[in-house]
Design a protein around this motif. Structure first.
Motif, PDB file in Angstrom:
ATOM      1  N   SER A   1       0.999  -1.192   0.055  1.00  0.00           N
ATOM      2  CA  SER A   1      -0.013  -0.018   0.059  1.00  0.00           C
ATOM      3  C   SER A   1       0.806   1.346  -0.138  1.00  0.00           C
ATOM      4  O   SER A   1       1.892   1.245   0.719  1.00  0.00           O
ATOM      5  CB  SER A   1      -0.801  -0.153   1.105  1.00  0.00           C
ATOM      6  OG  SER A   1      -1.512   0.981   1.292  1.00  0.00           O
ATOM      7  N   VAL A   2       0.519   2.380  -0.912  1.00  0.00           N
ATOM      8  CA  VAL A   2       1.039   3.692  -0.692  1.00  0.00           C
ATOM      9  C   VAL A   2       0.905   4.060   0.919  1.00  0.00           C
ATOM     10  O   VAL A   2       0.068   3.693   1.591  1.00  0.00           O
ATOM     11  CB  VAL A   2       0.298   4.611  -1.465  1.00  0.00           C
ATOM     12  CG1 VAL A   2       0.972   6.072  -1.157  1.00  0.00           C
ATOM     13  CG2 VAL A   2       0.639   4.233  -3.065  1.00  0.00           C
ATOM     14  N   PRO A   3       2.006   4.526   1.232  1.00  0.00           N
ATOM     15  CA  PRO A   3       2.078   4.918   2.853  1.00  0.00           C
ATOM     16  C   PRO A   3       0.700   5.946   3.237  1.00  0.00           C
ATOM     17  O   PRO A   3       0.285   6.776   2.421  1.00  0.00           O
ATOM     18  CB  PRO A   3       3.327   5.514   3.035  1.00  0.00           C
ATOM     19  CG  PRO A   3       4.070   4.826   2.091  1.00  0.00           C
ATOM     20  CD  PRO A   3       3.351   4.641   0.823  1.00  0.00           C
ATOM     21  N   LYS A   4       0.359   5.802   4.434  1.00  0.00           N
ATOM     22  CA  LYS A   4      -1.023   6.388   4.698  1.00  0.00           C
ATOM     23  C   LYS A   4      -0.851   8.037   4.678  1.00  0.00           C
ATOM     24  O   LYS A   4      -1.596   8.785   4.306  1.00  0.00           O
ATOM     25  CB  LYS A   4      -1.287   6.149   6.229  1.00  0.00           C
ATOM     26  CG  LYS A   4      -2.436   6.751   7.039  1.00  0.00           C
ATOM     27  CD  LYS A   4      -2.642   6.953   8.248  1.00  0.00           C
ATOM     28  CE  LYS A   4      -2.662   5.518   9.068  1.00  0.00           C
ATOM     29  NZ  LYS A   4      -3.092   5.430  10.241  1.00  0.00           N
ATOM     30  N   ASN A   5       0.427   8.524   5.006  1.00  0.00           N
ATOM     31  CA  ASN A   5       0.685   9.973   4.992  1.00  0.00           C
ATOM     32  C   ASN A   5       0.897  10.548   3.563  1.00  0.00           C
ATOM     33  O   ASN A   5       0.448  11.542   3.457  1.00  0.00           O
ATOM     34  CB  ASN A   5       2.034  10.157   5.806  1.00  0.00           C
ATOM     35  CG  ASN A   5       1.921  10.243   7.199  1.00  0.00           C
ATOM     36  OD1 ASN A   5       0.780  10.028   8.036  1.00  0.00           O
ATOM     37  ND2 ASN A   5       3.184   9.942   7.961  1.00  0.00           N
TER      38      ASN A   5
END
Length: 169
Positions: free
Chosen positions: A48-52
């Protein structure tokens, strides 16, 4: 350029490029990196693309969408002919992208160890779309388009769910 054809093409090219920038940033919202990893090779096939990064991308897109009225410069648009304001078209298309991204956010959250959850996404989307009302400032045309999108999309989804219940039950 007596018939303004060249200016119109140039203006449309700039507008289309701007929307491509917005669309490319949207790929981060609910995004998943796909890596070609062969059996026996270390590494993750997808992550996943990082949350931030997702959160920052959403914030950037919302900001661009609400503030793209600069595309409607009357000195230019009055010389190229009649048409719907480009900012309105971009806001409408982006609003659709934002609503459709919920499915990507769900999938991305499913494969992440530190997910950008659907609740966080909708909280951020709500805060961004209703920011003018929350902060008590004047509503822009971009705000109105985004707010209408959210209400219409939610109502449509609820109507579809209720229709499914009626036909299944």
């Amino acid at each position: 350029d007596p018939d303004v054809e060249q200016r119109t093409k140039l203006y449309n090219s700039i507008s289309n490029q701007y929307f491509r920038y917005i669309n490319n940033v949207m790929y981060n919202v609910g995004g998943i990196y796909l890596n070609e990893v062969k059996d026996g090779t270390p590494g993750k096939r997808f992550q996943s693309v990082p949350k931030n990064t997702q959160r920052a991308a959403l914030k950037w897109v919302l900001n661009q969408t609400k503030n793209c009225d600069w595309l409607d410069n009357k000195e230019i648009t009055n010389k190229i002919g009649l048409g719907v304001a480009i900012s309105t078209k971009i806001q409408d298309l982006t609003a659709e992208l934002l609503w459709k991204s919920r499915n990507n956010v769900l999938l991305s959250a499913h494969v992440s160890k530190d997910p950008y959850t659907i609740k966080e996404y909708f909280d951020d989307l709500y805060s961004g779309i209703w920011e003018s009302a929350i902060k008590g400032r004047k509503v822009t045309s971009g705000d109105r388009i985004m707010q209408k999108m959210m209400i219409t999309s939610m109502a449509s989804t609820l109507a579809d769910k209720n229709k499914q219940k009626l036909t299944m039950g």
